[in-house]
Scaffold this motif. Sequence first.
Motif, PDB file in Angstrom:
ATOM      1  N   TYR A 375     -26.630 -33.148  23.613  1.00  0.00           N
ATOM      2  CA  TYR A 375     -26.624 -31.748  23.366  1.00  0.00           C
ATOM      3  C   TYR A 375     -27.843 -31.151  24.351  1.00  0.00           C
ATOM      4  CZ  TYR A 375     -26.061 -26.925  21.491  1.00  0.00           C
ATOM      5  OH  TYR A 375     -26.045 -25.874  21.048  1.00  0.00           O
ATOM      6  N   SER A 376     -27.530 -30.295  25.546  1.00  0.00           N
ATOM      7  CA  SER A 376     -28.425 -29.931  26.138  1.00  0.00           C
ATOM      8  C   SER A 376     -28.573 -28.471  26.255  1.00  0.00           C
ATOM      9  CB  SER A 376     -28.233 -30.261  27.910  1.00  0.00           C
ATOM     10  OG  SER A 376     -26.800 -29.828  28.215  1.00  0.00           O
ATOM     11  N   TYR A 377     -29.915 -27.873  26.286  1.00  0.00           N
ATOM     12  CA  TYR A 377     -30.024 -26.362  25.863  1.00  0.00           C
ATOM     13  C   TYR A 377     -30.976 -25.980  27.077  1.00  0.00           C
ATOM     14  CZ  TYR A 377     -32.240 -22.171  24.565  1.00  0.00           C
ATOM     15  OH  TYR A 377     -32.868 -20.969  24.442  1.00  0.00           O
ATOM     16  N   ILE A 378     -30.290 -24.874  27.740  1.00  0.00           N
ATOM     17  CA  ILE A 378     -31.363 -24.462  29.147  1.00  0.00           C
ATOM     18  C   ILE A 378     -31.643 -22.955  28.807  1.00  0.00           C
ATOM     19  CG2 ILE A 378     -30.595 -25.846  30.799  1.00  0.00           C
ATOM     20  CD1 ILE A 378     -28.608 -23.718  31.646  1.00  0.00           C
ATOM     21  N   GLU A 379     -32.862 -22.655  28.868  1.00  0.00           N
ATOM     22  CA  GLU A 379     -33.388 -21.205  28.486  1.00  0.00           C
ATOM     23  C   GLU A 379     -33.582 -20.656  30.002  1.00  0.00           C
ATOM     24  OE1 GLU A 379     -35.488 -20.249  24.870  1.00  0.00           O
ATOM     25  OE2 GLU A 379     -37.153 -19.481  26.261  1.00  0.00           O
ATOM     26  N   ILE A 380     -32.930 -19.703  30.452  1.00  0.00           N
ATOM     27  CA  ILE A 380     -33.246 -18.824  31.714  1.00  0.00           C
ATOM     28  C   ILE A 380     -33.727 -17.849  31.644  1.00  0.00           C
ATOM     29  CG2 ILE A 380     -31.539 -18.302  33.619  1.00  0.00           C
ATOM     30  CD1 ILE A 380     -29.279 -19.680  32.472  1.00  0.00           C
ATOM     31  N   THR A 381     -35.089 -17.900  31.674  1.00  0.00           N
ATOM     32  CA  THR A 381     -35.921 -16.767  31.613  1.00  0.00           C
ATOM     33  C   THR A 381     -37.393 -16.919  32.143  1.00  0.00           C
ATOM     34  OG1 THR A 381     -37.131 -15.316  30.121  1.00  0.00           O
ATOM     35  CG2 THR A 381     -36.677 -17.238  29.415  1.00  0.00           C
ATOM     36  N   GLU A 398     -36.084 -34.637  16.135  1.00  0.00           N
ATOM     37  CA  GLU A 398     -35.538 -35.456  15.276  1.00  0.00           C
ATOM     38  C   GLU A 398     -34.544 -36.323  16.054  1.00  0.00           C
ATOM     39  OE1 GLU A 398     -33.761 -33.533  12.037  1.00  0.00           O
ATOM     40  OE2 GLU A 398     -35.122 -31.813  12.303  1.00  0.00           O
ATOM     41  N   TYR A 399     -34.087 -35.870  17.118  1.00  0.00           N
ATOM     42  CA  TYR A 399     -33.169 -36.390  18.068  1.00  0.00           C
ATOM     43  C   TYR A 399     -33.403 -36.526  19.470  1.00  0.00           C
ATOM     44  CZ  TYR A 399     -29.779 -35.447  14.062  1.00  0.00           C
ATOM     45  OH  TYR A 399     -29.113 -35.348  12.886  1.00  0.00           O
ATOM     46  N   PRO A 400     -34.265 -37.268  19.595  1.00  0.00           N
ATOM     47  CA  PRO A 400     -34.926 -37.498  20.984  1.00  0.00           C
ATOM     48  C   PRO A 400     -34.172 -37.839  22.195  1.00  0.00           C
ATOM     49  CG  PRO A 400     -35.929 -39.099  19.790  1.00  0.00           C
ATOM     50  CD  PRO A 400     -34.974 -38.317  18.954  1.00  0.00           C
ATOM     51  N   ASP A 401     -33.063 -38.761  21.844  1.00  0.00           N
ATOM     52  CA  ASP A 401     -32.203 -39.584  22.668  1.00  0.00           C
ATOM     53  C   ASP A 401     -30.860 -38.613  22.986  1.00  0.00           C
ATOM     54  OD1 ASP A 401     -33.858 -41.703  22.775  1.00  0.00           O
ATOM     55  OD2 ASP A 401     -32.929 -42.648  21.213  1.00  0.00           O
ATOM     56  N   SER A 402     -30.473 -37.732  22.198  1.00  0.00           N
ATOM     57  CA  SER A 402     -29.270 -36.974  22.461  1.00  0.00           C
ATOM     58  C   SER A 402     -29.596 -35.600  22.418  1.00  0.00           C
ATOM     59  CB  SER A 402     -28.442 -37.110  21.196  1.00  0.00           C
ATOM     60  OG  SER A 402     -29.089 -37.088  20.036  1.00  0.00           O
ATOM     61  N   PHE A 403     -30.840 -34.900  22.246  1.00  0.00           N
ATOM     62  CA  PHE A 403     -30.935 -33.581  22.580  1.00  0.00           C
ATOM     63  C   PHE A 403     -31.927 -33.177  23.620  1.00  0.00           C
ATOM     64  CE2 PHE A 403     -32.789 -29.388  21.730  1.00  0.00           C
ATOM     65  CZ  PHE A 403     -31.815 -28.692  21.341  1.00  0.00           C
ATOM     66  N   ALA A 404     -31.632 -32.424  24.648  1.00  0.00           N
ATOM     67  CA  ALA A 404     -32.676 -32.299  25.575  1.00  0.00           C
ATOM     68  C   ALA A 404     -32.825 -30.677  25.900  1.00  0.00           C
ATOM     69  CB  ALA A 404     -32.229 -32.990  26.866  1.00  0.00           C
ATOM     70  N   MET A 405     -33.824 -30.209  26.227  1.00  0.00           N
ATOM     71  CA  MET A 405     -33.933 -28.793  26.664  1.00  0.00           C
ATOM     72  C   MET A 405     -34.802 -28.616  27.797  1.00  0.00           C
ATOM     73  SD  MET A 405     -36.061 -28.140  23.040  1.00  0.00           S
ATOM     74  CE  MET A 405     -36.460 -26.238  23.576  1.00  0.00           C
ATOM     75  N   GLU A 406     -34.511 -27.605  28.639  1.00  0.00           N
ATOM     76  CA  GLU A 406     -35.389 -27.345  29.717  1.00  0.00           C
ATOM     77  C   GLU A 406     -35.449 -25.752  30.004  1.00  0.00           C
ATOM     78  OE1 GLU A 406     -37.424 -29.015  31.700  1.00  0.00           O
ATOM     79  OE2 GLU A 406     -37.227 -30.972  30.629  1.00  0.00           O
TER      80      GLU A 406
END
Length: 427
Positions: A375-381, A398-406
């Motif tokens: 699951y990847s989350y990008i915040e465009i701002t 909680e999920y460092p291997d399957s959740f990413a955010m930038e």
Amino acid sequence: MINSYVIDRRLNGKNKSAVNRRRFLERYRKHIKKAVNEAVNKRSITDMEHGESISIPQEDIHEPTIGHGQGGTRTIVNPGNKEFNTGDRIRKPQGGAGQGQGGGDASNTGEGMDDFTFTITQDEFLEFLFEDLELPNLVRKDLKEMSDFVYRHAGFTNQGVPNRINIVRSMRNAHARRIALSGKSRRRVKELKGLIEDEMAKDEALRDGRALADWQEELQRLETKIKRLPFIDDFDLRYNRNEKVPVPSNAAVMFCLMDVSGSMTQNTKDMAKRFFLLLYMFLRRNYEKIEVVFIRHHTSAKEVDEEEFFYSRETGGTIVSSALRMMSDIVKDRYPPNAWNIYAAQASDGDNWNDDSPQCRELLANSIMPLVQYYSYIEITPRDHQALWYAYEQVRKEYPDSFAMEQIIDPSDIYPVFRQLFQRKSA
């Protein structure tokens, strides 16, 4: 020491040297990478049916030449010479007299050389785009469906069409049949030949002519019987049997979630589209079957097609949990995790009702993350982070291997952020 070089001159399907093509692509890697990155901004998210046209400026394909400098000794013959004698030393012509060939880029007619243009294939396009990247948590699940079939050899049968006859197996059966049917007669023939040979070895006065005649008659009858056996019979024929076997196809589903409230401008949506396009193309490198689910949301969520997903405008506030809840319901109804590899990408500008952010964290942590591969989350701002970002940070812990955010600020950040999310992990 003598160096040996082996040149592979095997041809690919289009009658061109694959080795030479690979060497050419490596030489002009910089130009190809630039063209590939620019193409990402032009394509639809599912437009994957072609490669890309690459143009290389003429000056970059200029080949170096070797020329003679001033000085040195050489021997020449000048026909019709009236000025020099043998042994005379002649000075070489001085350069800079305007006798060079020039660059060849222009002429007095206004014509010049065009840029060199060629096309890379779809596989080459993806290879340059995703080199040094990997798909996190790539898991091969159970087969989703058996849509493709191939015919594979499945033994032999005694019925079939002539073009499927197995000659070796048929001849083997015929030989075995002849041995089985004539075994007793062949043993008797061998025995009779021995008796006849022993009887013929006796003196003529001691021979039993009547017995010898009976043996010879029986021998002739048995040999005739053996010869009457057919060389091959319909019973001997064997045909190749082919069976239709389903070919497994690994399936993946990609969920695209995006905020379409009034705070999301068209420019922000365009940047999100490029990110979703990159992820879709990346998944195509790893799975044979890909389905895409578009979920847009403001205060409520809705599953839509690609056109409405990227280009419709809504007004009002933002409740992100509505999209997460819809994704969870769709997964349960249509994409069982034991049969599908599930990936999700969410794009937002960070706005959300403060009371809703804790619900988003709970939905992700308890209902969605146990089902997805990544699951990847990008915040465009360009603004500071708000409550939604901090809620998602707890999920990442909680999920460092399957959740990413930038965070993405401008279009130039899209590809670097994508590479950061999917960079190859060191062993």
